[in-house]
Design an enzyme around this catalytic site. Structure first.
Site, PDB file in Angstrom:
ATOM      1  N   GLU A  62      -1.378  -4.672 -13.807  1.00 51.21           N
ATOM      2  CA  GLU A  62      -1.025  -3.496 -13.035  1.00 51.21           C
ATOM      3  C   GLU A  62      -0.710  -2.285 -13.890  1.00 51.21           C
ATOM      4  O   GLU A  62      -0.676  -1.155 -13.393  1.00 51.21           O
ATOM      5  CB  GLU A  62       0.138  -3.859 -12.124  1.00 51.21           C
ATOM      6  N   CYS A  90       0.558  -2.695  -8.496  1.00 49.99           N
ATOM      7  CA  CYS A  90       1.693  -2.322  -9.344  1.00 49.99           C
ATOM      8  C   CYS A  90       2.848  -3.208  -8.933  1.00 49.99           C
ATOM      9  O   CYS A  90       2.832  -3.800  -7.880  1.00 49.99           O
ATOM     10  CB  CYS A  90       2.076  -0.865  -9.175  1.00 49.99           C
ATOM     11  N   GLN A  99      -2.189 -13.984  -0.850  1.00 49.48           N
ATOM     12  CA  GLN A  99      -1.755 -13.889  -2.243  1.00 49.48           C
ATOM     13  C   GLN A  99      -0.579 -14.812  -2.517  1.00 49.48           C
ATOM     14  O   GLN A  99      -0.282 -15.114  -3.666  1.00 49.48           O
ATOM     15  CB  GLN A  99      -1.377 -12.435  -2.585  1.00 49.48           C
TER      16      GLN A  99
END
Lengths: 288, 806
Positions: free
Chosen positions: B760, B385, B237
């Site tokens: 998120e 999140c 990521q």
């Protein structure tokens, strides 16, 4: 998730398959739909050295109408069971149960024979076959024999099937026309085994139950034919006190494992709830 | 103008810019099975690595014997910690300031911990060889319950830290203590509680779960010994961070490391960190000189790489009788597993959990977090999140319901009463954040009106009466959740990862013919950056999105960025993109002025080009300007048309939303059916409404999973339970409720295009909505709080404990 080494066999007749099983004994395993065995091999929880693929044996396919008995070849898939007009008409509970097994992709591959022969207590068909008082045709080196589904299961993954035998067909006595039926299955999600499930077949005469058969799925290390509960219901009007007694009798024979589906106490209670709901739905469907 | 000249509207539509429901361009390859993922990469001579893992949760490793494994034809090497010590890589630093074993160094701290790395010619041989590596263990007492971590006689999990009284975040008070983090005014908060009319206190647990992307973590490492260059393809990521870490750990100069993240099949925080598999594959490639592939299987993914949550939050609220909140006190016990490998910005050991005051105007608040070690897998990632924000939102939203119950107030009304008011923005929270913008009352009212909130409450009341009369076995719950997220990490003044400030970047090159290649420091894992980034550029420089190529993930070509997680891409990289585009537009304006022989101040921007003010027929399109930039730039101007922007955000962004869940529960089986779920999101400016809707659907589905059953549980021996999709709850389309989505728009005042990020929010706001619905359903039977996850048997158990089974 990678299996060990094995030799692949693809016999074209039952006799040939049995011969392979005889020559390799415990080291060989028949392969039908593969949805139990292949994952077990990938996890290396099963490591057969010889895999005997039954897909090439045409004799193991198909559903035949014998009047009082319907015979289903072991390699008949769940999807084929769902699509059978004969079963829909004479044994609709098979269709209802099949639709609750796993998901469409698995039902294209998964077979009736594999489902009943594997001895996995999570499978739905064994309990249903006990409810229907079906018997299994087992072919071995000395010919064929029949074993009742109610006598077949010994413990989880242990059955009356000998290592050199092949389950070739399931014979099911056709219930009376107008019978009521229901398969109630509680599961966490599509594809899951039952938290608890109950199969009910009954016939009604006026307001009275003239025959009743109840079996339970995945609440013990084998499927359970609930004979006491079935007897309690037979002859009753399905009044709430009798149903309560039958539910208690069904709960009493359960011995579920505590697992991700819930603790044993819960699964026992759910078996009772499934019996209660299946009885109500079966009675609603019964004519007579 | 003639009939063939497109109208202004046509030109605008042609751009497919911001606000357009543009179809995802990446889906053309994904829906045809033509994505290129790490496991699709096959290099000449490539071999495979796989792990021997510990069956025990806590044990000494007394012997590792690979003799038999090495005899197996096709086995190339078996690496152990001893081998890694030779290159100083038996341990690696974590993002949280701790160190973590790469391979078991004398002991193991959790089940399935990596013990040895087998390298073989194919995956089958590698797996066969794993069975042949003999490892001797000596079992140690297992610590599973975080509440027992700091007991005086608790087993010592980390002998390597013996005598270390100072951790990365201050003093340690016990051998299994990692950090204590305290924020807020303790005295003021204590005073609020002593002056309060009403207080509540509840221990609210947010159980351990896992991000479980469809594609597991994997990499291919390839060391070219002749050039001294290392290429690593991986599920990253944050590829640039991986490159920097790889350079620091391996001492290979950073310019000789090429990190490439190809298509990624979902991340959700799982693919932020560095894992032993990456290190071992790199070392194995350096040792063998051939490319080494490592691919996790599902069980390895669920049981070892990055859990999420595991926060146990003792929460207290002080309030007046009229419902006005006056103080918030939270103590969190954070279970971090065997190593502290949480993926948070360096200075934030509990992430941004201090957003726990939520959407409410608490005059005083105090928060303390204690992190502890247990015999569980490390991780602690932000599963869809921002850092620990979903834990915070769950904590405050559950607690507000409990307060409403105590005050006998409606939970929606209580929230309305305490919302930060529109005129209070920018709002300074008691725990240190400056909320950028919001209009909570409008959002809440719209949500309540749309769902018919008062009518639902009346229906619920009638059903409760019917239940009490024995007419039904079904009860109804209404879950209210109003969340404020904090995303877009982050400003360099308070956010860094291993010392690198958390900026992000964009580079845009306009080609002579007016098409564009652009590259960013972020990395899409399914978010649709190739689609949305092009839309921002299209609007900013007037070139159709279809003519703009977006490329991410190759650290050789993309500008340095901190990657995609914590809903940071749009707030940070999205701003960098807009600013780089504006640099191009500024230069284009000078070129257009030269072409039109006017002063640049006489020009105005119009959709896709510049026109002379008051004379719109005198115009130059961006396509014409691009050609001129390469063909005949103004005298004394550099040719070309490209720009780079590195954006250090001045503040976080604060998306918010109002979610309502209507649930019917069968008390006899514990089965909960979500009848309706309504999600109103305010993420500021909306770049692609269709992608937003998709993001919300995905996040809500994960929230549903987490709240209703998804869990990584351990037995008392530290065995990880249900680490497969048989037990780990991934809802299918059948279980997933129907989602109703809605929105309001309150732009971020400090962001160049006003966007706040949305990916998120649905996870953050969704979990409390589901849990509050379950809890609300049982409130009339005397319930205060039922812990998650709310799977059927636990709901049944709650019903039983409340006497609902007669």
């Amino acid at each position: 998730m990678i299996p060990g080494e094995f030799t692949y066999h693809r016999p074209s007749s039952v006799a040939e398959a049995v011969a392979i099983l005889v020559s390799h004994g415990d080291e060989a395993r028949p392969l039908s739909g593969g949805h139990s065995l292949i994952p077990m091999m990938k996890l290396r929880m099963a490591a057969p050295e010889h895999l005997v693929d039954l897909a090439g044996i045409a004799d193991l396919k198909g559903i035949s109408d014998g009047g009082a008995t319907i015979s289903i070849g072991a390699m008949t898939t769940q999807n084929e069971l769902i699509g059978s007009d004969l079963l829909t008409q004479k044994l609709p509970i098979i269709r209802e149960t099949s639709l609750l097994i796993a998901d469409p992709q698995i039902r294209y591959m998964g077979t009736l024979g594999g489902n009943v022969a594997n001895g996995d207590p999570g499978n739905d068909m064994p309990g249903l076959m006990q409810c229907l008082n079906a018997s299994y045709v087992l072919a071995g080196p000395d010919g064929e024999r029949e074993v009742a589904a109610r006598e077949f299961y010994e413990a989880a993954y242990f059955t009356a099937l000998a290592p050199e035998e092949l389950l070739t067909a399931v014979k099911i006595p056709v219930p009376a026309a107008g019978h009521g039926y229901a398969y109630e299955k509680l599961k966490r999600k599509v594809g899951d085994y039952a938290t608890a499930a109950a199969a009910v077949i009954l016939t009604m005469d006026g307001g009275t139950v003239s025959s009743c058969s109840i079996a339970l799925t995945n609440v013990a290390d084998t499927p359970l034919f609930a004979s006491d509960a079935s007897d309690i219901i037979t002859g009753s009007t399905l009044d709430s006190a009798t149903v309560d007694r039958a539910v208690a009798a069904a709960e009493a024979i359960t011995e579920p494992a505590s697992d991700g589906r819930g603790p044993a106490e819960y699964r026992t209670k759910m078996a009772g709830i499934m019996v209660r709901r299946a009885l109500a739905r079966a009675a609603e469907r019964a004519n007579g | 103008m003639n009939d063939m000249t497109p109208t202004r509207e046509q030109r605008e539509a042609n751009l497919e810019g911001m606000g357009c429901k543009r179809k995802r361009v990446e889906d053309v390859r994904f829906t045809q099975g033509k994505g290129q993922y790490v496991d699709d990469i096959k290099l000449p001579g490539m071999v495979y690595g796989d792990f021997v893992r510990s069956p025990y949760a806590h044990a000494k490793v007394t012997k590792i014997d690979a003799t038999e494994a090495l005899k197996l034809p096709g086995v190339i090497a078996v690496l152990t910690a001893e081998d890694l010590k030779g290159v100083n890589l038996a341990w690696m630093p974590t993002l949280a300031g701790d160190v973590q074993m790469v391979l078991a160094d004398g002991k193991v701290l959790y089940q399935n911990q990596e013990v040895a790395f087998v390298v073989a010619e194919d995956r089958y041989i590698a797996d066969d060889a794993i069975q042949l590596v003999e490892v001797e263990y000596e079992e140690l007492p297992v610590l599973v319950d975080p509440f027992q971590s700091m007991a005086p006689d608790a087993p010592v999990l980390r002998p390597d830290l013996e005598g270390k009284t100072e951790g990365a975040h201050g003093p340690r008070k016990h051998h299994n203590h990692i950090f204590n983090w305290a924020v807020g005014d303790k005295d003021e908060t204590a005073k609020a509680f002593s002056d309060a009319d009403v207080t509540i206190k509840e221990m609210i647990s947010y159980h351990r779960t896992h991000p479980s992307p469809l594609e597991t973590c994997q990499c291919v490492a390839s060391m070219d010994k002749v050039k001294g260059e290392l290429t690593v393809y991986g599920t990253f990521q944050a590829p640039h961070v991986i490159r920097t870490v790889a350079s620091l750990l391996s001492t290979i100069p950073e310019h000789k490391i090429h990190v490439i993240a190809p298509d990624i099949g979902g991340g959700f925080g799982n693919k932020v960190g560095a894992y032993p598999g990456y290190i071992c594959a790199i070392v194995a490639s350096i040792v063998t000189g051939v490319p080494v592939k490592w691919v996790e299987d599902r069980m390895e993914n669920l049981s070892t790489t990055s859990f999420a949550r595991d926060y146990h939050m003792t929460t207290e609220i002080a309030a007046k009788n009229d419902g006005t909140v006056t103080g918030l006190k939270v103590h969190v016990l954070a279970d971090h597993g065997g190593f502290d490998a949480c993926a948070d910005p360096s200075k934030w050991p509990a992430g941004f959990f201090n957003i726990v005051t939520g959407s409410y105007d608490f005059p005083a608040a105090h928060l303390e977090v204690d992190g502890v070690y247990t015999n569980k897998a490390p991780g602690g990632v932000a599963y869809r999140c921002s850092f620990r924000v979903t834990e915070a939102a769950y904590c405050i939203e559950r607690a507000m319901d409990i307060l409403a119950q105590k005050l006998e107030m409606d939970p929606a009304d209580l929230r309305m009463k305490n919302f930060v008011k529109p005129e209070q923005f920018p709002y300074q929270s008691a725990l240190g954040w400056e909320y950028d913008s919001g209009d909570y009352h409008t959002a809440m009212q719209k949500a309540m009106d749309t769902i018919g909130y008062r009518e639902l409450r009346a229906e619920q009341k009638a059903k409760q009466e019917a239940f009490k009369r024995g007419e039904t076995r079904e009860i109804m719950g209404i879950g209210v959740s109003f969340f404020t997220e904090i995303v877009g990490a982050g400003p360099s003044k308070n956010c860094d990862i291993l010392g690198v400030a958390m900026f992000d970047s964009a580079e845009i090159r306009v080609h002579p013919t007016g098409s564009v290649i652009s590259r960013m420091g972020t990395k899409s894992q399914g978010q649709g950056h190739e689609t949305t980034w092009a839309q921002i550029i299209a609007t900013e420089i007037g070139i159709p999105a279809a003519d703009i190529m977006v490329e991410e993930g190759n650290t050789d070509t993309a500008p340095y960025g901190l990657g995609t997680y914590g809903s940071r891409s749009t707030p940070v990289a999205g701003a960098a993109i807009a600013l780089a585009a504006r640099k191009i537009r500024n230069k284009a304006q000078m070129i257009a002025a030269h072409m039109l022989e006017v002063s640049e101040y006489d020009l105005e921007w119009d959709v896709d080009g510049f026109q002379v003010k008051g004379n719109p027929e005198a115009r130059k399109s961006m396509k014409e300007i691009a050609w001129a930039a390469y063909h005949a730039p103004p005298p004394n101007m550099e040719p070309g048309l490209e720009a780079v922007s590195y954006y250090d955000p001045p503040n976080m962004t604060y998306p918010f939303g109002a979610y309502f869940c209507v649930m019917d529960i069968d008390v006899d089986t514990g089965v909960a059916n979500t009848r309706r779920f309504y999600a109103l999101d305010d993420c500021g400016t909306r770049i692609n409404p269709m992608i937003i809707e998709g993001q919300v659907h995905g996040g809500l589905t994960e929230a549903f999973a987490i709240a209703m059953g998804q869990e990584i549980a351990y037995d008392e021996m530290g065995n990880v339970m249900g680490a497969s999709f048989m037990d780990f709850f991934i809802p299918t389309a059948v279980e997933t409720p129907h989602w109703e989505t809605d929105y309001t728009v309150t732009p971020s005042p400090h962001h160049p295009i006003g966007a706040k990020g949305v990916g998120e929010s649905p996870n953050v706001g969704g979990v409390p909505a589901f849990s509050n619905a379950v809890n609300d359903a049982f409130q009339f039977l005397g319930n205060t709080h039922i812990q998650m996850p709310h799977d059927a048997w636990r709901i049944w158990k709650a019903a039983k404990d409340l006497g609902a089974h007669g």
